[in-house]
Design an enzyme around this catalytic site. Structure first.
Site, PDB file in Angstrom:
ATOM      1  N   PRO A 141       0.820  -1.228   0.000  1.00 19.82           N
ATOM      2  CA  PRO A 141       0.000   0.000   0.000  1.00 19.82           C
ATOM      3  C   PRO A 141       0.851   1.274   0.000  1.00 19.82           C
ATOM      4  CG  PRO A 141      -0.682  -1.515   1.753  1.00 19.82           C
ATOM      5  CD  PRO A 141       0.610  -2.028   1.206  1.00 19.82           C
ATOM      6  N   ARG A 176      -2.212  -8.876 -20.987  1.00 20.94           N
ATOM      7  CA  ARG A 176      -3.166  -8.395 -21.994  1.00 20.94           C
ATOM      8  C   ARG A 176      -2.555  -7.381 -22.953  1.00 20.94           C
ATOM      9  NH1 ARG A 176      -8.357  -9.063 -21.016  1.00 20.94           N
ATOM     10  NH2 ARG A 176      -8.918  -7.062 -21.904  1.00 20.94           N
TER      11      ARG A 176
HETATM   12  N1  4HQ Z   1      -0.758  -5.366   1.005  1.00 20.44           N
HETATM   13  N2  4HQ Z   1      -1.593  -3.094  -3.016  1.00 20.44           N
HETATM   14  C1  4HQ Z   1       1.104  -6.998   1.202  1.00 20.44           C
HETATM   15  C2  4HQ Z   1      -1.674  -4.589   0.300  1.00 20.44           C
HETATM   16  C3  4HQ Z   1      -1.415  -4.170  -1.099  1.00 20.44           C
HETATM   17  C4  4HQ Z   1      -2.105  -3.148  -1.792  1.00 20.44           C
HETATM   18  C5  4HQ Z   1      -0.984  -5.502   2.447  1.00 20.44           C
HETATM   19  C6  4HQ Z   1       0.458  -5.919   0.431  1.00 20.44           C
HETATM   20  C7  4HQ Z   1      -0.213  -6.591   3.117  1.00 20.44           C
HETATM   21  C8  4HQ Z   1       1.914  -7.707   3.361  1.00 20.44           C
HETATM   22  N3  4HQ Z   1      -0.542  -4.670  -1.970  1.00 20.44           N
HETATM   23  N4  4HQ Z   1       1.133  -6.707   2.603  1.00 20.44           N
HETATM   24  N5  4HQ Z   1      -3.050  -2.350  -1.330  1.00 20.44           N
HETATM   25  O1  4HQ Z   1      -2.676  -4.229   0.841  1.00 20.44           O
HETATM   26  O2  4HQ Z   1      -0.645  -4.007  -3.117  1.00 20.44           O
END
Ligand code: 4HQ
Length: 246
Positions: A90, A155
């Site tokens: 995130p 794609r």
């Molecule tokens: N993660 N976009 C991996 C996400 C996330 C997101 C949370 C990634 C937990 C360990 N990944 N960790 N939003 O929420 O890519």
């Protein structure tokens, strides 16, 4: 294009990618996919991939060494130079069609999917070129994010989609939402197909579809409309839509 995913749940990635468009692209050799489990690169007898966070707090943090060795294995397996290591989190750049189009020009994407609270920051700084995010929400692991990257990039690779599907993809490239679609039957208790689509006047149909695309973008995603410059005809069609809707 080669995808190498670093994941504690390798089957989750390989299985999901084996369906549909991505599955066919892999079968046809248009893309390659390998998944590397950091647990296979641990050095202790318990095969430890995580540890408690320095400074305290809840959850566990993924250790650097197994991840570094898994990335190295993915690099050594293929001596492609034009590659990027991308961590899904995130904290990353927001994914967009534009970002994915850039990514589709690389020979190899190494996608790092974390679990638990996150990954030791030193691994991200040292081994990753970029961090990418699906959006402002939290999922339980990076695998689903990596799969979305794999799907959307696949794609874009020439020859993966048929002509019909490729043409459809253009609709997102002009920066507007898609128009509504209908198929048989013409009439039903939940509604009728708009007359214009039954008439066979292709110029009228084209105008109607553009008007719907513009109208839906205006009402649902005004942020997208701000980023495009409309032609005089598009401007007129949107005005028509807006007078009809109010
Ligand atoms: N993660 N976009 C991996 C996400 C996330 C997101 C949370 C990634 C937990 C360990 N990944 N960790 N939003 O929420 O890519």
């Amino acid at each position: 294009m080669r995808f190498d995913v670093i994941s504690l749940f390798p089957e989750m990635v390989s299985h999901a990618a084996s369906y549909g468009v991505t599955g066919r692209a892999i079968e046809r050799g248009l893309v390659g996919l390998s998944v590397w489990n950091p647990r296979d690169y641990t050095l202790d007898k318990h095969r430890t991939v995580d540890d408690r966070p320095y400074g305290g707090g809840p959850g566990m943090v993924m250790k650097c060494q197994p991840l570094l060795d898994a990335v190295d294995a993915a690099k050594q397996h293929n001596v492609l130079v034009n590659r990027k290591v991308i961590c899904l989190s995130p904290q990353g750049r927001l994914l967009s069609q534009e970002l994915l189009l850039d990514a589709s020009c690389y020979d190899q994407l190494i996608l790092v999917s974390g679990r638990y609270e996150g990954i030791d920051e030193r691994f991200i700084q040292h081994a990753c070129d970029e961090e990418w995010s699906l959006g402002d929400y939290v999922i339980s692991g990076g695998e689903l994010a990596a799969l979305i990257v794999i799907d959307a990039v696949t794609r874009l690779i020439p020859g993966v989609l048929g002509d019909d599907e490729s043409a459809k993809q253009d609709s997102h490239f002009d920066g507007l939402l898609d128009c509504p679609h209908y198929t048989r039957p013409e009439h039903s208790d939940i509604g009728d197909v708009p007359d214009v689509l039954l008439g066979g006047n292709h110029a009228d149909i084209k105008r109607w579809r553009m008007k719907q695309a513009l109208g839906r973008t205006w009402s649902r995603r005004p942020d997208m409309l701000e980023k495009v410059t409309l032609s005089a005809e598009q401007d007129a069609l949107l005005k028509e839509f807006r007078t009809e809707v109010v």
